[in-house]
Design an enzyme around this catalytic site. Structure first.
Site, mmCIF file in Angstrom:
data_model
loop_
_atom_site.group_PDB
_atom_site.id
_atom_site.type_symbol
_atom_site.label_atom_id
_atom_site.label_comp_id
_atom_site.label_asym_id
_atom_site.label_seq_id
_atom_site.Cartn_x
_atom_site.Cartn_y
_atom_site.Cartn_z
ATOM 1 N N ASP A 136 25.253 0.271 13.353
ATOM 2 C CA ASP A 136 24.010 0.966 13.710
ATOM 3 C C ASP A 136 22.922 -0.008 14.160
ATOM 4 O O ASP A 136 21.742 0.352 14.179
ATOM 5 C CB ASP A 136 23.495 1.761 12.499
ATOM 6 C CG ASP A 136 24.016 3.192 12.480
ATOM 7 O OD1 ASP A 136 24.802 3.545 13.380
ATOM 8 O OD2 ASP A 136 23.652 3.958 11.562
ATOM 9 N N ASP A 289 25.594 8.007 -2.024
ATOM 10 C CA ASP A 289 26.794 7.699 -2.812
ATOM 11 C C ASP A 289 26.817 8.484 -4.128
ATOM 12 O O ASP A 289 27.830 9.065 -4.511
ATOM 13 C CB ASP A 289 26.884 6.188 -3.078
ATOM 14 C CG ASP A 289 25.535 5.570 -3.437
ATOM 15 O OD1 ASP A 289 24.602 6.328 -3.800
ATOM 16 O OD2 ASP A 289 25.402 4.338 -3.346
#
Length: 533
Positions: A136, A289
């Site tokens: 990214d 997460d």
């Protein structure tokens, strides 16, 4: 003609007016202290003592579980089926599951080669592993460097995919989600995830995949982190102490009792079927997460933590990077708790005890109470009782419980026991940011979804220190000053002076030490400084 001030002409009158103002302030203080300040402070003391007891009982419970685990040697290999992967002469490599290895990165100039090299060095049948670099990066130079590195490994026969996207929507969660959409992922059974500074050993998959292959109800296998730069400065040693406790106690207890713990976002292997059943990656909080782990657990999937499998990585060594990381790690869980509490309570697939564990122990006590009580009690309420002697804190609450909590925390890193006092003072300073972030998460305030990638330095400091005639880094005074820390430090110092002059409980020793810690951080003398070229 020389002008003369009124104070010089009428010194007695001026002194009298100052004394009058001081007397009025003292009178106002006495009038509001008894009916307002004292009851409020007593309520705060009661709530803080209650939270301290909750935290203490949680620490004792985890300590007892750890002792039992060690006593009865309840290793993961004994609790679950585990058999090493073996060759099949008839099936050949097709007997092995296909593993996807994802490496999300963002402008990781200093460490991209380390993580890509380590992932490409993983031992596994070459036609049953795919390395996926999710870049990214917004810096075109770094982007090109990462792509060239991937091409270099591809030329060596490694099945490596370099994937980019035209936006950064969802940050890390968005990148991982996009990575799972590629057609070649359909053939994969498991996905291993490593952040850009993580370097797994070659046998990582041989030690983790068997748990997933032999136990169809296991959805995640998590490894422990090993810090390559823990000795870089005092701040990294303090981080090591906190994180070692997290892994050796919190993760171990969760794995051994309820087969649940928070995924650490890296150095773990997911069963793709579990990931998909849980709803995949979501970017609604800064702890994607943990979000995934809670949702997967509510679907009935079990998690395994391997404490003896360590993956090398880097701790943030600049205070700026560490502060941003702690904001994300404190704000995200609080915000996720707000979003998921009722969903967890209404879930029908898991037992009542597991729901109580997730809501009370995992979220409320460890992610909310622990931060709030550390700052409010030790940095605000205890100093305030010096100014309001009518409010007393029992010795068990001010001394014994905090001491025992500290000793229980220290078991994770025995080599740093001599740094215990520094760790206490540093954790109290950081609790300021964690408490602020916790309330931002609970209230969904302005910075609730702020995502700043933790800066990794790799060998930057060594390279720059090794250069000839390295100039001392120029850091603007505004970048070093931290007003909140200086304000709390001034408050603690004032309370310490007041205790010396008028107090009877000898809190001033602690107050002065804690004030110095806040001043050191407030003036920016913490962590390492990186000269920018």
């Amino acid at each position: 003609m020389e002008r003369v001030s009124s104070a010089a002409l009428f010194p007695e009158a001026f002194q009298g007016s100052r004394d009058g103002v001081a007397e009025q302030m003292a009178l106002v203080w006495q009038q509001i202290k008894a009916p307002v300040i004292v009851p409020l402070l007593r309520t705060a003391v009661f709530l803080c003592l209650l939270m301290s007891v909750m935290l203490f009982l949680e620490k004792v419970y985890m300590a007892v579980v750890i002792v039992l685990i060690k006593l009865f040697r309840r290793r993961p290999e004994k609790r679950y089926r585990w058999e090493p992967m073996r060759d099949d002469l008839e099936l050949g490599n097709s007997a092995y599951p296909t593993v996807l290895v994802q490496i999300p990165m963002y402008n990781e100039k200093e460490v991209y080669q380390l993580s890509i090299g380590a992932a490409c060095g993983l031992s596994w049948p070459s036609d049953r592993i795919i390395i996926q670099v999710l870049d990214d990066s917004t810096d075109p130079v770094i982007k090109n460097m990462v792509e060239v590195e991937c091409q270099r490994w591809a030329s060596k026969g490694i099945n490596i995919k370099y994937e980019i996207r035209d936006n950064r929507n969802g940050y890390k969660a968005g990148a991982l989600k996009e990575g799972m959409k590629h057609s070649y992922v359909r053939d994969c059974d498991y996905v291993a995830i490593f952040d850009a500074d993580f370097q797994p050993e070659p046998d990582f998959l041989w030690r983790t995949i068997p748990f997933l292959v032999n136990n169809p109800d296991v959805g995640l296998v998590q490894a422990r982190w090993k810090f390559v730069n823990s000795n870089e400065c005092l701040m990294t040693r303090m981080q090591e102490m906190s994180l070692d406790y997290h892994f050796t106690v919190e993760q171990e207890v969760g794995s051994s009792t309820y087969a649940f713990f928070g995924f650490n976002g890296t150095a773990g292997v997911w069963r793709i079927a579990a990931l998909n059943e849980a709803g995949g990656w979501k970017d609604r909080t800064t702890v994607e997460d943990m979000d995934l782990a809670v949702r997967a657990s509510l679907k009935g999937w079990k998690f395994v933590f391997l404490g003896d499998l360590k993956v090398k990585n880097e701790l943030p060594s600049t205070f700026k990077a560490y502060r941003y990381q702690q904001h994300r790690w404190s704000c995200g869980p609080a915000n996720l708790f707000r979003k998921m509490m009722m969903e967890i309570a209404r879930n029908k697939k898991v037992s009542l005890w597991k729901k109580v564990h997730v809501i009370y122990s995992f979220f409320f006590v460890r992610k909310i109470v622990a931060h709030i009580v550390t700052f409010v009690f030790y940095c605000l309420v205890i100093p305030a009782t010096v100014l309001v002697p009518e409010v007393q804190i029992p010795k068990w609450g001010a001394v014994y419980i905090p001491s025992m909590i500290t000793m229980l925390n220290a078991v994770g890193t025995p080599r740093s026991l001599h740094l215990l006092v520094f760790w206490i003072l540093f954790e109290n300073v950081m609790s300021l940011h964690r408490t602020k972030a916790t309330f931002i998460g609970l209230l969904e305030a302005g910075r609730v979804n702020e995502w700043v990638v933790t800066e990794k330095l790799g060998d930057t400091l060594k390279a720059k220190a090794g250069g000839r005639a390295a100039r001392k880094p120029r850091i603007r005074i505004g970048e070093r000053l931290h007003i909140l820390e200086l304000g709390v430090g001034a408050y603690l110092f004032f309370c310490g002076c007041y205790d010396v002059a008028f107090g009877k409980n000898h809190y001033f020793i602690y107050l002065f030490l804690q004030a110095v810690a806040f001043f050191i951080v407030g003036f920016g003398y913490i962590g390492t400084f990186v000269p920018h070229s």
